[in-house]
Scaffold this active site. Structure first.
Site, PDB file in Angstrom:
ATOM      1  CE  LYS A 141       7.414  -2.021   4.513  1.00  0.00           C
ATOM      2  NZ  LYS A 141       6.739  -0.447   4.972  1.00  0.00           N
ATOM      3  CE  LYS A 222      12.718   5.151  -3.702  1.00  0.00           C
ATOM      4  NZ  LYS A 222      11.247   5.492  -3.440  1.00  0.00           N
ATOM      5  CE  LYS A 225      12.627   7.856   4.660  1.00  0.00           C
ATOM      6  NZ  LYS A 225      11.229   8.502   5.215  1.00  0.00           N
TER       7      LYS A 225
END
Ligand code: AMP
Length: 351
Positions: A141, A222, A225
Site C-alpha cells: 500500500k 475477488k 468492497k
C-alpha cells in the site's frame, strides 16, 4: 481486515501468570472477528465472512461469552478518510451485523474499547521498525507513495493488540493475514520474555476453506468492497432489480451445448463462479442448460438470500436507539475482558 480467533483462555491473561496447560483446555472456545468499515459490504463479505460468523456463533453453547465480533473502525484510519463516510460505513456495518443474525450480545465497536489503542502503544514499545518494514501490506500500500499515514506502518501492532486483548489460543487466518499473526506471536513472546508472562501466545490455525466469490465482470478477481468495478460487485443492500441486472451481465464464455453449464475453475471461471454463488445461496442448477437460464436462477437465489437480511436491516435502521444500546452493552462486555489484560501489561512494563 478480519481477525478470526478462537480462544480457550478467557482468564489466562487476566493474571500475570500463564495458567497450567490443563486449565486452558477446560475453558470453552472463544471467537474474535473484526471487520473494517470501509466500502460497501458485498455478497462476498456476506458469504465469505458474515454467514460463517453466524454459523460459528450458532454452534457455540454460550455465544455471549464466547464471541467477540467487532467493527474495526480504528483500522479504517490508516488511509485518507472522510469522517462522515466512516460514520456512515460504521453504522451500515453495525446494522448489517445485526441484520445477518449475529446475537446483539456478541457485538462491539473497536474504538469504544480504549484498551485496543492503549495496548497498541505498549506493543509499539516492543515492536521494532525493522519488523514493521517487512510487513507486506505496508510495502504494497505504501509503494510509490512518498508519505503515508504513520498508522499504515503501525497498524499491524494494533492488530496484535486486538488479538492479544482477548487471549486467543488459536487464530485461524488466510495467507494474507498470516504475517500479522506471526508478528502478534513474536510481540507476545518478546513481551513475556522481557516483562513477564502476560499474554497467551496464539497458535496460527488454517481455517476451513470458505466461499470465495469472484467479481461478475472479471471472475479471475475477488469480488471486493474496494477496487472492484460496480458492475461486477453485488452489494448486500442492492435492490432486486440491480441484482438481476448485474447477474444478467456477468461474464461467462462462448461455449454452447447441453454441457456448457458446469464447474471448471480454470477453463470456465465465470460459469463456475455463478454456480458456486448459486450453491452458496441454496439454489440448484439441475435442468439448467443455458447461460441465460443460469443467470436468472442465480439472480433469483441471491435475491431470495438477501431479501430477509435487507428487510431486517431496514427495520433496524428505523430505530437507531436500539442499535446504540446494543453497541454500548458490547463495549462494556469487551472492556470487562480486555481491561484486565491491559492492566497486567501496563503494570508489567513498570507504569
Ligand atoms: P474485506 O472486505 O476484504 O475487508 O474482507 C472482510 C471479510 O470478508 C474477510 O473475512 C474476507 O475474507 C471476506 N471476503 C471479502 N471479499 C470476499 C469474497 N469475494 N469472497 C469471500 N469472502 C470475502
Amino acid at each position: 481486515m478480519t481477525t478470526l480467533a478462537t480462544t480457550g483462555a478467557a482468564t489466562a491473561a487476566t493474571t500475570a501468570a500463564r495458567p497450567a496447560p490443563g486449565a486452558l483446555a477446560a475453558v470453552p472456545d472463544r471467537r474474535l472477528s473484526l471487520l473494517k468499515p470501509t466500502g460497501r459490504l458485498t455478497l462476498g463479505n456476506y458469504l465469505g465472512a458474515l454467514r460463517p460468523m453466524v454459523a460459528a456463533q450458532d454452534a457455540l453453547p454460550d455465544p455471549s461469552a464466547q464471541c467477540f465480533y467487532g467493527i474495526a473502525d480504528l483500522h479504517a484510519l490508516t488511509v485518507e478518510h472522510s469522517p462522515e463516510e466512516l460514520r456512515s460505513r460504521s453504522l451500515e456495518l453495525a446494522l448489517t451485523l445485526l441484520a445477518v443474525g449475529l446475537e446483539p450480545s456478541t457485538l462491539f465497536v473497536q474504538s469504544h474499547v480504549p484498551a485496543h489503542r492503549q495496548l497498541s502503544y505498549l506493543l509499539e514499545c516492543v515492536a521494532s521498525t525493522g519488523e514493521l518494514n517487512r510487513m507486506i501490506q505496508f510495502k504494497e500500500k505504501g509503494r510509490g507513495v512518498d508519505s503515508t499515514r504513520t498508522s499504515l506502518f503501525t497498524y499491524p501492532v494494533l492488530m496484535a493488540a486486538d488479538i492479544l486483548l482477548y487471549s486467543p489460543r488459536q487464530v485461524p487466518v488466510g495467507e494474507d493475514q498470516r504475517q500479522h499473526v506471526e508478528l502478534t506471536r513474536d510481540l507476545a513472546l518478546r513481551f513475556n520474555r522481557t516483562y513477564g508472562e502476560v499474554f497467551v501466545v496464539p497458535e496460527i490455525a488454517t481455517p476451513a476453506a470458505g466461499a470465495r466469490v469472484m467479481a461478475l465482470d472479471d471472475p479471475t478477481r475477488k469480488m471486493g468492497k474496494t477496487g472492484s468495478q460496480e458492475a461486477g460487485t453485488i452489494h448486500l443492500l442492492d435492490d432486486p432489480d440491480t441484482i438481476v441486472r448485474k447477474v444478467s451481465r456477468a461474464v461467462t464464455d462462448s461455449e454452447t451445448g447441453p454441457d456448457a453449464v458446469r464447474r471448471d475453475r480454470d477453463a470456465k471461471p465465470g460459469v463456475t463462479n455463478l454456480l458456486e454463488i448459486l450453491a452458496a445461496c441454496g439454489g440448484s442448477a439441475a435442468g439448467v442448460t443455458t447461460y441465460g437460464a443460469l443467470k436468472r436462477t442465480v439472480a433469483d437465489a441471491v435475491v431470495a438470500e438477501l431479501e430477509p437480511v435487507q428487510a431486517r436491516y431496514r427495520a433496524l435502521a428505523a430505530d437507531l436507539t436500539h442499535v446504540s444500546a446494543v453497541y454500548a452493552e458490547g463495549a462494556a462486555r469487551a472492556r470487562a475482558v480486555s481491561e484486565p489484560v491491559l492492566a497486567a501489561a501496563t503494570a508489567a512494563m513498570g507504569l
